[in-house]
Write an enzyme that holds these catalytic residues in place. Sequence first.
Site, PDB file in Angstrom:
ATOM      1  N   HIS A  28     -23.240  18.735  64.887  1.00 10.36           N
ATOM      2  CA  HIS A  28     -21.990  18.044  65.215  1.00 10.36           C
ATOM      3  C   HIS A  28     -21.590  17.038  64.132  1.00 10.36           C
ATOM      4  CE1 HIS A  28     -19.140  18.163  68.388  1.00 10.36           C
ATOM      5  NE2 HIS A  28     -19.508  17.123  69.088  1.00 10.36           N
ATOM      6  N   TYR A  79     -18.023   6.987  69.153  1.00  8.63           N
ATOM      7  CA  TYR A  79     -18.634   8.299  69.332  1.00  8.63           C
ATOM      8  C   TYR A  79     -17.553   9.358  69.208  1.00  8.63           C
ATOM      9  CZ  TYR A  79     -23.091   6.198  70.111  1.00  8.63           C
ATOM     10  OH  TYR A  79     -24.259   5.504  69.905  1.00  8.63           O
ATOM     11  N   ASN A  81     -16.154  11.639  70.951  1.00  7.00           N
ATOM     12  CA  ASN A  81     -15.067  11.836  71.923  1.00  7.00           C
ATOM     13  C   ASN A  81     -14.059  10.698  71.937  1.00  7.00           C
ATOM     14  OD1 ASN A  81     -16.896  10.071  73.035  1.00  7.00           O
ATOM     15  ND2 ASN A  81     -16.753  10.877  75.112  1.00  7.00           N
ATOM     16  N   ASP A 106     -17.203  20.458  62.782  1.00  4.92           N
ATOM     17  CA  ASP A 106     -17.990  21.646  63.107  1.00  4.92           C
ATOM     18  C   ASP A 106     -17.171  22.570  64.001  1.00  4.92           C
ATOM     19  OD1 ASP A 106     -18.345  19.396  64.991  1.00  4.92           O
ATOM     20  OD2 ASP A 106     -19.524  20.809  66.155  1.00  4.92           O
ATOM     21  N   ASN A 127     -14.372  17.752  71.164  1.00  2.00           N
ATOM     22  CA  ASN A 127     -13.978  16.436  71.688  1.00  2.00           C
ATOM     23  C   ASN A 127     -13.366  15.500  70.640  1.00  2.00           C
ATOM     24  OD1 ASN A 127     -14.653  17.003  74.348  1.00  2.00           O
ATOM     25  ND2 ASN A 127     -16.784  16.402  74.055  1.00  2.00           N
TER      26      ASN A 127
END
Length: 200
Positions: A28, A79, A81, A106, A127
């Site tokens: 990620h 983060y 999201n 990704d 996200n």
Amino acid sequence: MGVTTDAAAPWLIVGLGNPGPEYAMNRHNVGFMVADLLAERMGGRFKRAGKAQAQVVEGRIGPPGPANRRVVLAKPMSYMNLSGGPVNALREFYKVPVAHVVAIHDELDIGYGVLRLKLGGGDNGHNGLKSMTKAFGADYHRVRFGIGRPPGRMQVADFVLRDFSSAERKELDYFVDRAADAVECLVSEGLERAQSAYNS
């Protein structure tokens, strides 16, 4: 209101990932890996960006002359999201048109190491993209770095938050290098040229 594509406007290149050493080598986090390499090429070092929850490097990409572009390279420190907030704060601060934003991320739906460049589109369940699209619309560029699908019955969340396998790591530097080349080509020569050279 029409999208401004003022050639003199800076570009905002965003590597998507999660902050913290425990995430550093996750699939990620490949956006962070490409951003780190671009910063190295620009001879810059990431620094905290004022009030925005992000780290940035300011510099230029492209050969001397008209193809040389002013860029702000960013890694959101929220983060994944919640990426949209910090990215939009930087976009507004640096007066970057949405069409000059590039997200490096990704992508599950293409094979490992395969690149796809495009403008606009859906978030495909990612996200980070979902958050960016919610913050300022979908009309930004994406550099999609293929990580493939999870094996067997592994959950997607487990797969993307796992480090690249030892077999994948053997080629990772090459693929990250190629993705950085693709970003530079996109910014200095345009989407069509970058797609024909790097969409595999």
